[in-house]
Write an enzyme that holds these catalytic residues in place. Structure first.
Site, PDB file in Angstrom:
ATOM      1  N   GLU A  66     -35.741 135.130 -29.648  1.00 26.83           N
ATOM      2  CA  GLU A  66     -35.264 134.712 -30.978  1.00 26.83           C
ATOM      3  C   GLU A  66     -35.192 133.201 -31.104  1.00 26.83           C
ATOM      4  O   GLU A  66     -34.122 132.645 -31.332  1.00 26.83           O
ATOM      5  CB  GLU A  66     -33.826 135.209 -31.205  1.00 26.83           C
ATOM      6  N   PRO A  67     -36.295 132.497 -30.973  1.00 25.74           N
ATOM      7  CA  PRO A  67     -36.220 131.039 -31.076  1.00 25.74           C
ATOM      8  C   PRO A  67     -36.113 130.581 -32.531  1.00 25.74           C
ATOM      9  O   PRO A  67     -36.690 131.213 -33.426  1.00 25.74           O
ATOM     10  CB  PRO A  67     -37.554 130.587 -30.479  1.00 25.74           C
ATOM     11  N   ARG A 127     -35.096 126.637 -33.295  1.00 23.32           N
ATOM     12  CA  ARG A 127     -35.421 125.218 -33.171  1.00 23.32           C
ATOM     13  C   ARG A 127     -36.827 124.963 -32.630  1.00 23.32           C
ATOM     14  O   ARG A 127     -37.549 124.118 -33.147  1.00 23.32           O
ATOM     15  CB  ARG A 127     -34.387 124.590 -32.219  1.00 23.32           C
ATOM     16  N   CYS A 177     -18.663 108.913 -47.685  1.00 18.46           N
ATOM     17  CA  CYS A 177     -17.406 108.262 -47.333  1.00 18.46           C
ATOM     18  C   CYS A 177     -16.778 108.901 -46.110  1.00 18.46           C
ATOM     19  O   CYS A 177     -15.751 109.586 -46.191  1.00 18.46           O
ATOM     20  CB  CYS A 177     -16.465 108.300 -48.522  1.00 18.46           C
TER      21      CYS A 177
HETATM   22  C1  PLP Z   1     -28.844 130.342 -33.219  1.00 22.17           C
HETATM   23  C2  PLP Z   1     -29.339 131.558 -32.550  1.00 22.17           C
HETATM   24  C3  PLP Z   1     -30.662 131.637 -32.124  1.00 22.17           C
HETATM   25  C4  PLP Z   1     -31.639 130.490 -32.227  1.00 22.17           C
HETATM   26  O1  PLP Z   1     -31.299 129.409 -31.426  1.00 22.17           O
HETATM   27  P1  PLP Z   1     -32.343 128.190 -31.257  1.00 22.17           P
HETATM   28  O2  PLP Z   1     -31.639 127.265 -30.357  1.00 22.17           O
HETATM   29  O3  PLP Z   1     -32.576 127.622 -32.602  1.00 22.17           O
HETATM   30  O4  PLP Z   1     -33.575 128.745 -30.655  1.00 22.17           O
HETATM   31  C5  PLP Z   1     -31.091 132.812 -31.570  1.00 22.17           C
HETATM   32  N1  PLP Z   1     -30.268 133.877 -31.439  1.00 22.17           N
HETATM   33  C6  PLP Z   1     -28.977 133.844 -31.837  1.00 22.17           C
HETATM   34  C7  PLP Z   1     -28.110 135.041 -31.666  1.00 22.17           C
HETATM   35  C8  PLP Z   1     -28.464 132.687 -32.402  1.00 22.17           C
HETATM   36  O5  PLP Z   1     -27.199 132.639 -32.796  1.00 22.17           O
END
Ligand code: PLP
Length: 442
Positions: free
Chosen positions: A285-286, A288, A355
């Site tokens: 689940e990437p 970033r 601000c």
């Molecule tokens: C935020 C998150 C991701 C993605 O994280 P990255 O650092 O953007 O790859 C994947 N799985 C879960 C459960 C998350 O909360």
């Protein structure tokens, strides 16, 4: 907060280059985009997102892992559609993201619902839509999911989010896999809950999920977490429980400053070594890693201030547009949009108009001498940029633009201030009070 201004190393996967002395994203001049939509704005490269997706798919091909994009990193409908077209599933964390993902045309059957506090209404909507899997974060949430499934007469596919008590070695605000973090369940808790859930006809218990944090620059914590995960699978199977799916989370870090960052090929090798032969369908689940390098935030210099040791450059973008520097102390490299090889003689501090003293992008050495009207591009802002923006200081949300070759298209227009005000209503007593004085609200 000092970084060296390194022209391209920070953005090697970004699709950025100089051409005709102007910074271009793919073949589009950012000056042209600025002339069309005004600053500040986000701009994303389709080619960068596409090549990141393809490279990660290839790295994971040997273990047959599928990809679910973490929508919270960048939920723009056009970005989601682009990834869905490439075959990506989606990892969501709220009912809002469910709606967003379905609106982008992504199939429900590719959606995984993560997140530590799903409300019953959100669970209901997700089950009705027919999503692939819900990741359970606590025994209490398991009961809620079972209740909702029973009410709907549906069977909920659930995986348990395991907290392996591994330190991801990243910023504490984005570490999620230590035992005192609020996320997931311990191995002990899972052993009980998994066995109990397996007896409930309204649940289809499919497996386990882990996500130990974000922006991991060292891959070792992944190896540790996946090794613990493999052990838990064996323990569950030893108790006669079936485990068919594993969700390995996101978190692969990117280089914001030109420093070293992990290769997805090495990540793929770790997945293969720890979980390759385990006989489960694997998903990652990437967020970033797929979209971070693909984006820039373009801003205009408003004023120069000479007070203090370091001169301050005030720009028209601020912490409400890009929260990461204020929230995590992150640094995004800044590139001059008009190419200029002559470096200024002193480092400058770049600040926004909000601000708050935390509304600072950082201190930058090596930029050319800047004047009002110059454009700067903050690199690697495709993830957790626009998606984290707020309207603090009554600043409207900025446009998002998608580039494809030599074309660009506004994929979210700038919000109008009037749109910020429409949700608000004066109270009856204020209206009456003002009317008594012969005045009106609005
Ligand atoms: C935020 C998150 C991701 C993605 O994280 P990255 O650092 O953007 O790859 C994947 N799985 C879960 C459960 C998350 O909360």
């Amino acid at each position: 907060m000092d970084i060296r201004h390194e022209r391209f190393s920070a953005a090697s996967r970004s699709g950025l280059r100089y051409g005709d002395a102007a910074l271009r994203l793919e073949d589009v001049s950012l000056e042209d985009v600025a002339a069309s939509v005004a600053t500040p704005f986000y701009c994303y490269s389709s080619a960068s997102i596409r090549s990141a997706y393809e490279r990660l798919s290839q790295a994971l091909a040997p273990v047959g892992a599928s990809i679910c994009f973490a929508v919270k990193a960048n939920g723009n409908l056009s970005v989601l559609s682009l990834l869905a077209e490439l075959g990506s599933g989606m990892d969501i964390v709220s009912g809002g993201e469910l709606e967003r993902t379905l609106a982008a045309g992504a199939p429900a059957a590719g959606i995984v619902f993560s997140g530590v506090g799903k409300k019953r209404g959100e669970i209901r909507d997700a089950l009705k839509a027919g999503i692939h899997q819900i990741n359970v974060e606590s025994a209490a949430e398991l009961d809620a999911i079972a209740d909702v499934a029973r009410e709907l007469g549906l069977r909920a596919p659930v995986a348990f989010r395991y907290n392996p008590d591994v330190d991801a070695g990243t910023h504490t605000k984005i570490s999620t896999g230590r035992k005192d973090d609020k996320f997931g369940m311990s191995g002990e808790e899972i052993l009980d809950a998994y066995a109990r859930a397996a007896t409930l006809p309204e649940l289809d218990v499919v497996g386990l999920a882990v996500h130990i944090g974000s922006q991991l620059l060292d891959l070792e914590p992944f190896r540790q977490a996946y090794t613990h995960l493999a052990n838990l699978v064996m323990t569950l199977r030893g108790r006669g429980l079936s485990v068919t799916r594993l969700d390995l989370g996101g978190g692969i870090g990117i280089s914001y400053d030109g420093g070293p960052a992990p290769d997805v090929e090495d990540y793929g090798a770790i997945v293969s070594a720890t979980l390759g032969g385990i006989g489960c369908a694997l998903t990652v689940e990437p967020g970033r890693w797929l979209v971070g390098p693909a984006g820039v935030l373009v801003t205009e210099v408003l004023y120069l201030k000479e007070a203090g040791e370091t001169p301050t450059v005030i720009v028209d973008a601020a912490m409400n547009d890009l929260m990461r520097p204020a929230l995590y102390g992150s640094l995004h490299a800044a590139l001059p949009v008009r190419q200029n090889e002559v470096c200024g003689d002193r480092p400058v501090r770049i600040a926004g108009p909000v601000c708050e003293s935390s509304d600072i992008f950082g201190t930058y050495a090596g930029l050319p001498a800047l004047s009002a009207g110059d454009l700067l591009a903050f690199t690697c802002t495709g993830a957790y940029g626009a998606s984290m923006a707020s309207t603090y200081n009554a600043r409207a949300l900025v446009p998002e633009v998608l580039v494809e070759g030599n074309r660009f298209r506004v994929i979210r227009r700038r919000q109008e201030t009037a749109e910020l005000l429409v949700l608000e209503e004066p109270t009856q007593w204020q209206i009456a009070g003002l009317a008594a004085e012969g005045r009106a609200v609005r």
